[in-house]
Design an enzyme around this catalytic site. Structure first.
Site, PDB file in Angstrom:
ATOM      1  N   GLY A   1     123.625  80.977 -15.316  1.00  8.94           N
ATOM      2  CA  GLY A   1     123.187  81.205 -16.682  1.00  8.94           C
ATOM      3  C   GLY A   1     123.688  80.150 -17.635  1.00  8.94           C
TER       4      GLY A   1
ATOM      5  N   GLY B   1     128.563  77.117 -23.329  1.00 10.61           N
ATOM      6  CA  GLY B   1     128.652  76.471 -22.032  1.00 10.61           C
ATOM      7  C   GLY B   1     127.750  77.124 -21.010  1.00 10.61           C
TER       8      GLY B   1
ATOM      9  N   LYS C   1     132.732  80.172 -15.221  1.00  3.26           N
ATOM     10  CA  LYS C   1     132.210  79.977 -16.575  1.00  3.26           C
ATOM     11  C   LYS C   1     132.839  78.714 -17.157  1.00  3.26           C
ATOM     12  CE  LYS C   1     131.866  83.478 -19.495  1.00  3.26           C
ATOM     13  NZ  LYS C   1     132.223  84.478 -20.542  1.00  3.26           N
TER      14      LYS C   1
ATOM     15  N   ASP D   1     131.909  96.095 -28.329  1.00  7.86           N
ATOM     16  CA  ASP D   1     130.596  95.454 -28.185  1.00  7.86           C
ATOM     17  C   ASP D   1     129.901  95.899 -26.900  1.00  7.86           C
ATOM     18  OD1 ASP D   1     128.503  93.858 -29.043  1.00  7.86           O
ATOM     19  OD2 ASP D   1     129.298  92.030 -28.151  1.00  7.86           O
TER      20      ASP D   1
END
EC number: 2.7.11.1
Length: 360
Positions: free
Chosen positions: A100, A105, A122, A216
């Protein structure tokens, strides 16, 4: 930012692609899922078994990004024990296909060269983090997520950095992003929704007992593991707040509770509201207060203007109604969610709860 949250994968042109443009906090529709030129039966096998497997080279591994798996629980356990202790550089990894792309980034399938352990890597660009002034938010995310150990929370094994980038070593969730699964099906049936709700409540209870507020919870921040189990994957807005009450507004509009919209202090009960919104979206396919304008959405939230479609069962409506209460102390506790009759009747959870606490 979870490794699959708000990510629009792009074609793989280099080991480190450039960051995408900023995305708004309001939810937007995604592009079609990335289709890798390396997608093969070996990759599909990897996706199904990666969490329980030791990754080893295969005859097909001469193609970049392609790996195969053989089961070796002992080697996996050894690798897991070593990951938090070792010091890493990017040269320690074989970099596979991109998973992804996000604002700061990109995320890649990666394999530790030393022990062949597979993970999601990541890669965040320091320049982008500094430009947006979110370095402190990332530090907080790392501090919180790296210390959490729960089957329904995505594991952060370690992190390292170089002159330009920060690298987060994350658990690979083979079944991908829950939001895309919801888009694919439109809405979930009661069994799947109740199973996800039990898993979510157990994970949030684990967090709250450790004074961690997520703030969240939404489909974009949830992944699915090897058995399709829910994984909370984004702690970018979370706080470790012993005996503190917060005022910061954060999260996605559709999921904001009344106290945050009105600028009041808030505590861990914001996560209870988000759980109610999430349950509604699982069963209906859209958030309960979705409206054409932000102003109307705000109005509906603060008035708890909750309207149920006729196909929802009485049990699911009862659970949602008990979570979506204007006054935070009146919201159903997480223990009550796990013990709710609708959840107990419909949940097909495979993993047992790992955290038991007394009722509050």
């Amino acid at each position: 930012m979870s490794y699959k949250e708000n990510l629009n994968p792009s074609s793989y042109t280099s080991k480190f692609a450039t960051p995408s443009s900023a995305t708004a906090a309001q939810r937007v529709l995604r592009k079609e899922p990335y289709v890798s030129t390396f997608t093969t039966p070996s990759d599909n096998l990897l996706a199904q078994r990666a969490q329980l497997a030791r990754i080893t080279p295969s005859a097909s591994s001469s193609v970049p990004g392609r790996v195969a798996v053989s089961m070796d629980a002992s080697s996996q356990n050894t690798a897991l024990a070593e990951l938090p202790k070792r010091k890493f550089t990017i040269d320690d990894f074989d970099i596979g296909r991109p998973l992804g792309k996000g604002k700061f980034g990109n995320v890649y399938l990666a394999r530790d060269k030393q022990n062949k352990f597979i993970m999601a890597l990541k890669v965040l660009f320091k320049s982008q983090l500094e430009k947006e002034g979110v370095e402190h938010q990332l530090r907080r995310e790392i501090e919180i997520q790296s210390h959490l150990r729960h089957p329904n929370i995505l594991r952060m094994y370690n992190y390292f950095h170089d002159r330009k980038r920060i690298y987060l070593m994350l658990e690979f969730a083979p079944r991908g992003e829950l939001y895309k699964e919801l888009q694919k099906h439109g809405r979930f049936d009661e069994q799947r929704s109740a199973t996800f709700m039990e898993e979510l409540a157990d994970a949030l209870q684990y967090c709250h007992e450790r004074k961690v507020i997520h703030r969240d919870i939404k489909p974009e921040n949830l992944l699915m593991g090897y058995k399709g189990e829910l994984k909370i994957a984004d702690f970018g807005w979370s706080v470790h707040a012993p005996s503190l009450r917060r005022r910061t507004m954060c999260g996605t509009l559709d999921y904001l509770p009344p106290e945050m919209i009105e600028g009041k202090t808030h505590d861990e009960k914001v996560d209870l509201w988000c759980a109610g919104v999430l349950c509604f979206e699982f069963l209906v396919g859209m958030p309960p207060f979705d409206s054409p304008s932000h102003t109307e959405t705000h109005r509906r939230i603060v008035n708890v203007d909750l309207k149920f479609p006729p196909f929802l069962s009485d049990g699911s409506k009862d659970l949602i109604s008990k979570l979506l209460r204007y006054h935070p102390p009146q919201r159903l506790p997480l223990k009550g969610v796990m013990e709710h009759p609708w959840v107990k009747a419909n949940s097909r959870r495979v993993l047992p709860p790992v955290f038991q606490s007394s009722s509050k």
